[in-house]
Design an enzyme around this catalytic site. Structure first.
Site, PDB file in Angstrom:
ATOM      1  N   ARG A 175       5.597   5.586  15.829  1.00 30.19           N
ATOM      2  CA  ARG A 175       5.217   6.834  15.362  1.00 30.19           C
ATOM      3  C   ARG A 175       4.795   7.824  16.597  1.00 30.19           C
ATOM      4  O   ARG A 175       4.223   7.567  17.477  1.00 30.19           O
ATOM      5  CB  ARG A 175       4.403   6.950  14.196  1.00 30.19           C
ATOM      6  CG  ARG A 175       3.013   6.166  14.410  1.00 30.19           C
ATOM      7  CD  ARG A 175       2.150   6.051  12.889  1.00 30.19           C
ATOM      8  NE  ARG A 175       1.325   5.253  13.029  1.00 30.19           N
ATOM      9  CZ  ARG A 175       0.615   4.608  12.079  1.00 30.19           C
ATOM     10  NH1 ARG A 175       0.995   5.246  10.807  1.00 30.19           N
ATOM     11  NH2 ARG A 175      -0.604   3.874  12.020  1.00 30.19           N
TER      12      ARG A 175
ATOM     13  N   GLU B 233       2.635   5.801  19.651  1.00 34.61           N
ATOM     14  CA  GLU B 233       1.779   4.585  19.129  1.00 34.61           C
ATOM     15  C   GLU B 233       2.868   3.474  19.445  1.00 34.61           C
ATOM     16  O   GLU B 233       3.815   3.156  18.895  1.00 34.61           O
ATOM     17  CB  GLU B 233       1.409   4.725  17.712  1.00 34.61           C
ATOM     18  CG  GLU B 233       0.070   3.874  17.290  1.00 34.61           C
ATOM     19  CD  GLU B 233      -0.243   4.580  16.030  1.00 34.61           C
ATOM     20  OE1 GLU B 233      -0.722   5.465  15.755  1.00 34.61           O
ATOM     21  OE2 GLU B 233      -0.412   3.473  15.082  1.00 34.61           O
TER      22      GLU B 233
ATOM     23  N   ARG C  59      -2.552  -7.870  15.678  1.00 36.56           N
ATOM     24  CA  ARG C  59      -1.662  -7.006  16.554  1.00 36.56           C
ATOM     25  C   ARG C  59      -2.417  -5.795  17.356  1.00 36.56           C
ATOM     26  O   ARG C  59      -3.386  -5.460  16.711  1.00 36.56           O
ATOM     27  CB  ARG C  59      -0.614  -6.253  15.551  1.00 36.56           C
ATOM     28  CG  ARG C  59       0.404  -6.837  15.123  1.00 36.56           C
ATOM     29  CD  ARG C  59       1.483  -7.585  16.124  1.00 36.56           C
ATOM     30  NE  ARG C  59       2.367  -6.451  16.268  1.00 36.56           N
ATOM     31  CZ  ARG C  59       3.188  -6.577  17.332  1.00 36.56           C
ATOM     32  NH1 ARG C  59       3.248  -7.707  18.106  1.00 36.56           N
ATOM     33  NH2 ARG C  59       4.246  -5.922  17.723  1.00 36.56           N
TER      34      ARG C  59
ATOM     35  N   ARG D 286       0.798  -1.493   0.079  1.00 33.83           N
ATOM     36  CA  ARG D 286      -0.122  -0.056  -0.102  1.00 33.83           C
ATOM     37  C   ARG D 286       1.040   1.337   0.159  1.00 33.83           C
ATOM     38  O   ARG D 286       0.124   2.484  -0.335  1.00 33.83           O
ATOM     39  CB  ARG D 286      -0.893  -0.050   1.185  1.00 33.83           C
ATOM     40  CG  ARG D 286      -0.477  -0.358   2.385  1.00 33.83           C
ATOM     41  CD  ARG D 286      -1.521  -0.656   3.472  1.00 33.83           C
ATOM     42  NE  ARG D 286      -2.008   0.446   4.245  1.00 33.83           N
ATOM     43  CZ  ARG D 286      -3.091   0.930   4.347  1.00 33.83           C
ATOM     44  NH1 ARG D 286      -4.036   0.159   4.168  1.00 33.83           N
ATOM     45  NH2 ARG D 286      -3.238   2.082   5.208  1.00 33.83           N
TER      46      ARG D 286
ATOM     47  N   ASP E 291      -9.243   0.479   4.919  1.00 34.31           N
ATOM     48  CA  ASP E 291      -9.375   1.791   4.961  1.00 34.31           C
ATOM     49  C   ASP E 291     -10.755   2.400   4.948  1.00 34.31           C
ATOM     50  O   ASP E 291     -11.534   1.653   4.739  1.00 34.31           O
ATOM     51  CB  ASP E 291      -8.738   2.825   3.738  1.00 34.31           C
ATOM     52  CG  ASP E 291      -7.224   2.350   3.780  1.00 34.31           C
ATOM     53  OD1 ASP E 291      -6.644   2.292   5.057  1.00 34.31           O
ATOM     54  OD2 ASP E 291      -6.661   2.441   2.731  1.00 34.31           O
TER      55      ASP E 291
ATOM     56  N   TYR F  80      -7.786  -5.497   7.175  1.00 35.69           N
ATOM     57  CA  TYR F  80      -7.491  -4.177   7.607  1.00 35.69           C
ATOM     58  C   TYR F  80      -8.185  -3.219   6.330  1.00 35.69           C
ATOM     59  O   TYR F  80      -7.337  -3.256   5.366  1.00 35.69           O
ATOM     60  CB  TYR F  80      -5.745  -4.070   7.539  1.00 35.69           C
ATOM     61  CG  TYR F  80      -5.356  -2.765   8.081  1.00 35.69           C
ATOM     62  CD1 TYR F  80      -6.013  -2.175   9.164  1.00 35.69           C
ATOM     63  CD2 TYR F  80      -4.844  -1.945   7.403  1.00 35.69           C
ATOM     64  CE1 TYR F  80      -5.658  -0.920   9.772  1.00 35.69           C
ATOM     65  CE2 TYR F  80      -4.417  -0.577   7.770  1.00 35.69           C
ATOM     66  CZ  TYR F  80      -4.855  -0.122   8.781  1.00 35.69           C
ATOM     67  OH  TYR F  80      -4.192   1.204   9.173  1.00 35.69           O
TER      68      TYR F  80
ATOM     69  N   ARG G  73       7.633   6.501  -5.679  1.00 35.82           N
ATOM     70  CA  ARG G  73       7.645   7.287  -7.093  1.00 35.82           C
ATOM     71  C   ARG G  73       8.839   8.085  -7.513  1.00 35.82           C
ATOM     72  O   ARG G  73       9.674   8.191  -6.333  1.00 35.82           O
ATOM     73  CB  ARG G  73       6.543   8.399  -6.943  1.00 35.82           C
ATOM     74  CG  ARG G  73       5.882   8.825  -5.666  1.00 35.82           C
ATOM     75  CD  ARG G  73       4.679   9.846  -5.885  1.00 35.82           C
ATOM     76  NE  ARG G  73       3.350   9.470  -5.311  1.00 35.82           N
ATOM     77  CZ  ARG G  73       2.892   9.759  -4.111  1.00 35.82           C
ATOM     78  NH1 ARG G  73       3.755  10.469  -3.313  1.00 35.82           N
ATOM     79  NH2 ARG G  73       1.901   9.382  -3.542  1.00 35.82           N
TER      80      ARG G  73
HETATM   81  N1  UDP Z   1       6.027   1.022   6.806  1.00 37.39           N
HETATM   82  C1  UDP Z   1       7.368   1.033   6.908  1.00 37.39           C
HETATM   83  N2  UDP Z   1       7.942   2.413   7.175  1.00 37.39           N
HETATM   84  C2  UDP Z   1       7.306   3.317   7.377  1.00 37.39           C
HETATM   85  C3  UDP Z   1       6.001   3.563   7.165  1.00 37.39           C
HETATM   86  C4  UDP Z   1       5.293   2.250   6.923  1.00 37.39           C
HETATM   87  O1  UDP Z   1       8.202   0.084   6.685  1.00 37.39           O
HETATM   88  O2  UDP Z   1       7.907   4.475   7.832  1.00 37.39           O
HETATM   89  C5  UDP Z   1       5.547  -0.307   6.372  1.00 37.39           C
HETATM   90  C6  UDP Z   1       5.288  -1.088   7.626  1.00 37.39           C
HETATM   91  O3  UDP Z   1       5.334  -2.203   7.435  1.00 37.39           O
HETATM   92  C7  UDP Z   1       3.648  -0.680   7.583  1.00 37.39           C
HETATM   93  C8  UDP Z   1       3.441  -0.712   6.164  1.00 37.39           C
HETATM   94  O4  UDP Z   1       4.453  -0.144   5.520  1.00 37.39           O
HETATM   95  O5  UDP Z   1       2.998  -1.831   8.134  1.00 37.39           O
HETATM   96  C9  UDP Z   1       2.008  -0.126   5.886  1.00 37.39           C
HETATM   97  O6  UDP Z   1       2.224   1.391   6.370  1.00 37.39           O
HETATM   98  P1  UDP Z   1       0.979   2.167   6.440  1.00 37.39           P
HETATM   99  O7  UDP Z   1       1.478   3.654   6.938  1.00 37.39           O
HETATM  100  O8  UDP Z   1      -0.005   2.238   5.316  1.00 37.39           O
HETATM  101  O9  UDP Z   1       0.354   1.634   7.885  1.00 37.39           O
HETATM  102  P2  UDP Z   1      -1.025   2.273   8.701  1.00 37.39           P
HETATM  103  O10 UDP Z   1      -0.725   3.759   9.069  1.00 37.39           O
HETATM  104  O11 UDP Z   1      -2.169   1.695   7.863  1.00 37.39           O
HETATM  105  O12 UDP Z   1      -0.648   1.399   9.954  1.00 37.39           O
END
Ligand code: UDP
Length: 382
Positions: free
Chosen positions: A292, A316, A260, A184, A366, A364, A188
């Site tokens: 984060r 988080e 999780r 996801r 959106d 999961y 780019r």
């Molecule tokens: N991910 C990563 N580094 C980042 C952000 C995301 O490796 O800085 C990976 C991680 O495996 C995560 C997946 O990308 O589970 C999807 O990230 P997304 O931000 O879409 O997750 P969400 O915000 O939905 O938890």
């Protein structure tokens, strides 16, 4: 029975009992109400809106169950949700911090120029080409997340921005995770920090809770009540929509589906106007226990940036889920997916019971997908 008593009894019969006052349940209830169906919505939490619940703290809409940024490419969903809120022009542009190095996400020319001092897309492509490790299997398909990432973007991006974050997010080695998790995330070769590819994006100007309040206008709602308590309530209903965990509905007869879970550490920082200068900062090294930090005011104070005197941040922490914890991310591996398929079969045998939402589907999703699925379900029943 006199007339009054009869009216009372009649009042307690519903066309639909809707378990879960989250987005799926609220959209469905709204549609059914429009269709002159009488609905009762219940939720075991003491508030509506499920995981999109926002609470105003220190004048800031705080996303109490993790950051939710609305984005969609679906016209129908966008038009629909705009009936219940106005969106601001927020564009999600997270920052990733790896030790003392700071990068833009998603992976784009800003990230690559910082990593390798390259300037053009061709230079970035050449650098990635040097680094990539082709997938090992004969058909060139990556067998796991690590193989997939190494074959797409190479070692630097993997080591600095993906490995640590993903392993703490999922509590597993990247070699033991499916590549789908990361698909996801855009890659780019332009200077564009917009995390999403969708045409529409924003944050509701009055918070998410207000959307759900509007969806539920004119619908009876009871919070702080569990589905199990309903059997002794005297209320009756023709059909049930259950948006809780499907395995819980069946009393875990076949075993537990795994997730999780997340722990949110909310903190009000008085007299701190701006803690981190951005809504989302990802911490991609393994050693920092949280993935984060969200600084909520940046979701809404876009444009003029009158930031106000205080701020609210949320750390988080992803955690191993155990029975009784809040389920957040389904673990869609083979074992759990096949268990889910068996629960699904049981669900199909249940007359007058519908399952919906993220927990009902063990996916999961959106927010836009949830709205679309709820609208589809409601339409099928009209
Ligand atoms: N991910 C990563 N580094 C980042 C952000 C995301 O490796 O800085 C990976 C991680 O495996 C995560 C997946 O990308 O589970 C999807 O990230 P997304 O931000 O879409 O997750 P969400 O915000 O939905 O938890």
């Amino acid at each position: 029975m006199n007339g009054d008593a009869k009216a009372l009894v009649d009042d307690m019969h519903y066309d639909y009992l809707i378990v879960g006052a989250g987005l799926f349940g609220a959209v469905f209830a709204h549609e059914m109400k429009e269709n002159d169906k009488k609905c009762l919505v219940i939720d075991r939490r003491d508030h509506i809106a499920g995981n999109i619940y926002t609470k105003n703290i220190a004048g800031i809409d705080v996303h109490m169950y993790g950051a939710h940024i609305f984005h969609t490419g679906n016209e129908r969903v966008w038009r629909y949700i705009n009936r219940f809120t106005e969106f601001n022009n927020f564009v999600n542009s997270p920052i990733a911090l790896y030790h003392d190095e700071l990068y833009n996400l998603p992976f784009n020319m800003n990230t690559f120029s910082k990593l390798w001092n390259v300037k053009t897309p061709d230079e970035a492509r050449a650098k990635i080409k040097e680094q990539i490790v082709p997938a090992k299997s004969a058909d060139g398909q990556a067998a796991n997340l690590e193989e997939h990432v190494l074959s797409m973007v190479g070692r630097d991006v993997y080591e600095k921005l993906i490995k640590g974050y993903t392993e703490k997010q999922w509590g597993r080695d990247c070699k033991d995770l499916p590549a789908d998790i990361i698909k996801r995330l855009p890659l780019r070769f332009v200077y564009d920090n917009n995390y999403f590819n969708d045409r529409y994006q924003g944050i509701p100007v009055d918070g998410y809770t207000s959307i759900v309040e509007k969806l539920l206008e004119g619908v009876e709602v009871r919070t702080g009540i569990d589905y199990k308590q309903m059997s002794g309530s005297g209320d009756t209903w023709d059909k049930l929509l259950y948006t809780g965990a499907i395995d819980e509905y069946f009393d875990f007869k076949l075993g537990h589906l795994e997730y999780r879970t997340l722990e949110f550490e909310h903190e009000v920082l008085e007299n701190v106007t701006d803690y981190q200068g951005n809504a989302v900062v990802n911490f991609t090294e393994r050693e920092i226990p949280y993935t984060r930090i969200i600084e909520h005011k940046h979701f809404s104070k876009v444009g003029g940036r009158d930031l106000g005197p205080d701020t609210v941040i949320t750390r988080e922490y992803p955690m191993e889920w155990k029975v009784g914890d809040e389920p957040y991310y389904p673990i869609n591996d083979e074992k759990n997916n096949s268990l889910y398929a068996r629960y699904r079969q049981m669900a199909e045998q249940c007359d007058n019971v519908l399952f919906g939402g993220r927990l009902g589907a063990y996916r999961y999703y959106d927010m836009d997908k949830i709205i679309e699925a709820a609208l589809d379900m409601a339409e099928d029943l009209k």
